[in-house]
Design a protein around this motif. Structure first.
Motif, PDB file in Angstrom:
ATOM      1  N   GLY A   1      -3.349   6.954   6.531  1.00 52.83           N
ATOM      2  CA  GLY A   1      -4.099   5.863   7.161  1.00 52.83           C
ATOM      3  C   GLY A   1      -4.340   4.690   6.239  1.00 52.83           C
ATOM      4  N   ASP A   2      -5.307   3.889   6.614  1.00 50.04           N
ATOM      5  CA  ASP A   2      -5.641   2.685   5.852  1.00 50.04           C
ATOM      6  C   ASP A   2      -6.638   3.056   4.761  1.00 50.04           C
TER       7      ASP A   2
ATOM      8  N   ARG B   1      -6.885  -1.633  -2.791  1.00 48.40           N
ATOM      9  CA  ARG B   1      -6.809  -3.077  -2.555  1.00 48.40           C
ATOM     10  C   ARG B   1      -6.971  -3.857  -3.864  1.00 48.40           C
TER      11      ARG B   1
ATOM     12  N   ALA C   1      -6.956   1.208   1.884  1.00 46.84           N
ATOM     13  CA  ALA C   1      -7.058   0.049   0.990  1.00 46.84           C
ATOM     14  C   ALA C   1      -8.440  -0.111   0.368  1.00 46.84           C
TER      15      ALA C   1
ATOM     16  N   LEU D   1       0.835  -1.191   0.000  1.00 39.31           N
ATOM     17  CA  LEU D   1       0.000   0.000   0.000  1.00 39.31           C
ATOM     18  C   LEU D   1       0.877   1.251   0.000  1.00 39.31           C
TER      19      LEU D   1
END
Length: 87
Positions: free
Chosen positions: A29-30, A73, A32, A8
């Protein structure tokens, strides 16, 4: 061609290199499962990112496939799956 899986962080770096960082800092941050539109990236940014992916990871993403990839993702899954099959 890279011998390690695309992460990522790799994708985050390539998006920034290809199209700059979004004004609202959306890449922190995340991310995905966050859509590219919500992150502030359009189809031109994705085309530029796909070119970088080909250069660094040796995986070519066809234009018609690229526009079906809605989240980071999905890109990572496609690139890492293709790279694994090529080994």
């Amino acid at each position: 061609m890279a011998t390690t899986p695309m992460t990522l962080d790799d994708l985050r770096r390539m998006l920034t290199e290809a199209a700059g960082e979004p004004e609202h800092g959306a890449l922190a941050g995340d991310i995905a499962d966050t859509g590219f539109e919500a992150l502030g990236y359009d189809s031109l940014a994705l085309l530029e990112t796909a070119a970088l992916i080909t250069q660094e990871f040796g995986v070519r993403i066809a234009d018609e496939d690229l526009f079906e990839l809605r989240t980071p993702r999905a890109v990572l899954d496609l690139v890492n799956g293709a790279a694994a099959q090529a080994r």
